[in-house]
Motif scaffolding. Sequence first.
Motif, short mmCIF file in Angstrom:
data_model
loop_
_atom_site.label_atom_id
_atom_site.label_comp_id
_atom_site.label_asym_id
_atom_site.label_seq_id
_atom_site.Cartn_x
_atom_site.Cartn_y
_atom_site.Cartn_z
N TYR A 54 -0.41 13.07 -11.33
CA TYR A 54 0.66 13.70 -10.54
C TYR A 54 1.99 13.64 -11.28
O TYR A 54 2.78 14.58 -11.27
N GLY A 55 2.24 12.48 -11.92
CA GLY A 55 3.51 12.29 -12.63
C GLY A 55 3.73 13.30 -13.73
O GLY A 55 4.86 13.74 -13.99
N GLU A 56 2.63 13.70 -14.38
CA GLU A 56 2.73 14.70 -15.47
C GLU A 56 3.12 16.08 -14.94
O GLU A 56 3.62 16.91 -15.67
N ARG A 57 2.87 16.31 -13.64
CA ARG A 57 3.09 17.65 -13.07
C ARG A 57 4.30 17.73 -12.13
O ARG A 57 4.64 18.81 -11.68
N GLY A 58 4.90 16.59 -11.81
CA GLY A 58 6.10 16.63 -10.97
C GLY A 58 5.94 16.05 -9.58
O GLY A 58 6.76 15.23 -9.15
N PRO A 59 4.89 16.45 -8.78
CA PRO A 59 4.77 15.92 -7.41
C PRO A 59 4.51 14.41 -7.39
O PRO A 59 4.07 13.83 -8.38
N GLU A 60 4.79 13.80 -6.27
CA GLU A 60 4.52 12.37 -6.09
C GLU A 60 3.45 12.18 -5.03
O GLU A 60 3.39 12.93 -4.06
N LEU A 61 2.65 11.15 -5.23
CA LEU A 61 1.60 10.82 -4.26
C LEU A 61 2.24 10.17 -3.04
O LEU A 61 3.04 9.25 -3.18
N SER A 62 1.93 10.67 -1.84
CA SER A 62 2.50 10.11 -0.60
C SER A 62 1.85 8.77 -0.29
O SER A 62 0.66 8.70 0.02
N GLU A 63 2.64 7.69 -0.39
CA GLU A 63 2.12 6.35 -0.11
C GLU A 63 1.76 6.21 1.37
O GLU A 63 0.83 5.51 1.73
N GLU A 64 2.53 6.90 2.21
CA GLU A 64 2.30 6.82 3.66
C GLU A 64 0.97 7.43 4.08
O GLU A 64 0.28 6.91 4.95
N LYS A 65 0.58 8.54 3.42
CA LYS A 65 -0.65 9.24 3.80
C LYS A 65 -1.85 8.85 2.94
O LYS A 65 -2.94 9.36 3.14
N THR A 66 -1.65 7.96 1.98
CA THR A 66 -2.74 7.56 1.09
C THR A 66 -3.18 6.14 1.44
O THR A 66 -2.34 5.23 1.50
N HIS A 67 -4.46 5.96 1.69
CA HIS A 67 -4.96 4.62 1.97
C HIS A 67 -6.40 4.48 1.52
O HIS A 67 -7.11 5.48 1.35
N ILE A 68 -6.82 3.25 1.34
CA ILE A 68 -8.19 2.96 0.92
C ILE A 68 -8.91 2.31 2.11
O ILE A 68 -8.41 1.38 2.72
N THR A 69 -10.08 2.83 2.42
CA THR A 69 -10.85 2.31 3.57
C THR A 69 -12.33 2.29 3.23
O THR A 69 -12.79 3.02 2.34
N HIS A 70 -13.07 1.45 3.95
CA HIS A 70 -14.53 1.40 3.77
C HIS A 70 -15.16 2.49 4.63
O HIS A 70 -14.67 2.81 5.72
N ILE A 71 -16.26 3.06 4.15
CA ILE A 71 -16.92 4.16 4.86
C ILE A 71 -17.42 3.73 6.23
O ILE A 71 -17.55 4.54 7.15
N SER A 72 -17.69 2.43 6.42
CA SER A 72 -18.15 1.94 7.73
C SER A 72 -17.02 1.97 8.77
O SER A 72 -17.27 1.98 9.97
N LYS A 73 -15.75 1.95 8.30
CA LYS A 73 -14.60 2.08 9.21
C LYS A 73 -14.25 3.55 9.42
O LYS A 73 -13.67 3.91 10.44
N GLY A 74 -14.57 4.37 8.44
CA GLY A 74 -14.37 5.81 8.56
C GLY A 74 -12.95 6.25 8.27
O GLY A 74 -12.04 5.44 8.13
N PHE A 75 -12.78 7.58 8.17
CA PHE A 75 -11.46 8.16 7.91
C PHE A 75 -11.47 9.60 8.39
O PHE A 75 -12.54 10.21 8.57
N ASP A 76 -10.29 10.15 8.62
CA ASP A 76 -10.14 11.54 9.06
C ASP A 76 -9.85 12.44 7.87
O ASP A 76 -9.05 12.07 6.99
#
Length: 311
Positions: A54-76
């Motif tokens: 992302y840094g090479e292209r300009g945009p920044e990764l949203s820390e608020e919308k980015t998270h790591i979770t286990h598949i057993s907990k699930g995600f939207d």
Amino acid sequence: MANIALDGLESKLKDAFPKQDKVHLIRFADDFIITGNTKEILEDEVAPIVKQHYGERGPELSEEKTHITHISKGFDFLGQNIRKYDGRLLIKPSEKNVRNFLHKVKGIIRNSPSGKPVHLIWELNPVIRGWANFHRHVVSKVVFGHVDFEITKTLWKWAKSRHQNMPVKKIKAKYFYQTERGRDWCFFGREREKKATLTKAMDVRIKRHVKIRGLANPYDPEWEIYFKRHLNRQAAENLKDRGRMFSLWKKQNGICPVCQQRTDDRTKWHKHHIRWKVHGGKDTLDNLVLLHPNCHRQVHSLKLKVEKPDF
């Protein structure tokens, strides 16, 4: 712009990780998922690659919308919840998506306190059908039932607020009727004696999505038979509920008798009377064929004769 920013990330991840790490990228516009075998791989190795990309292209990764979770907990993701239950992967409409949908539907009902029921139905039907069609390919039956219950409950309150002094039985008779199944109640309205019935989410038939093989190429002759089979299955599924059309399509092997090309959902079709109705032709299967729309117009403009195909 989001697609341009993400281009190249998949190949970087493929080059950086062996297959056993199970690092895969799934993307849609600016939303994406990256899978990995362990949390450490994602935190310590994948995240820096994504941030650098992302840094090479300009945009920044949203820390608020980015998270790591286990598949057993699930995600939207894209309005659906992806989660493993005791090792079994199930995809369902997400709670947030259902909540937003019901909020929208209830808002439409609340904003029509004195409108005609038939107009309210015309406004609600496309919204309900659109939402249900989006989720019809996943595990949605229970959610559809819950949504129907909430909508019916809101409509019942709407009907009672319009007739505060009317007995409950009369309100029910005026706005609701019992279905053939004997336990469901459907909201309906009349305008000039034409009845309009509210679409229920449960009326939309759940149909599992068939994934196209990753290497399949519609422009490669080697894959022609594969895509023909896929289109045949798709056309047959879409026609199953239209008995006569399905019978005709099956008897013709899905071929238009004028141009000898395949008829499917992309090409569309018209029902043609071999002996025209104006000449006394009957509306029976032995006098009907399915033609492409262009072929049908050509037959009528040039007054061509069409024979019943014999396969």
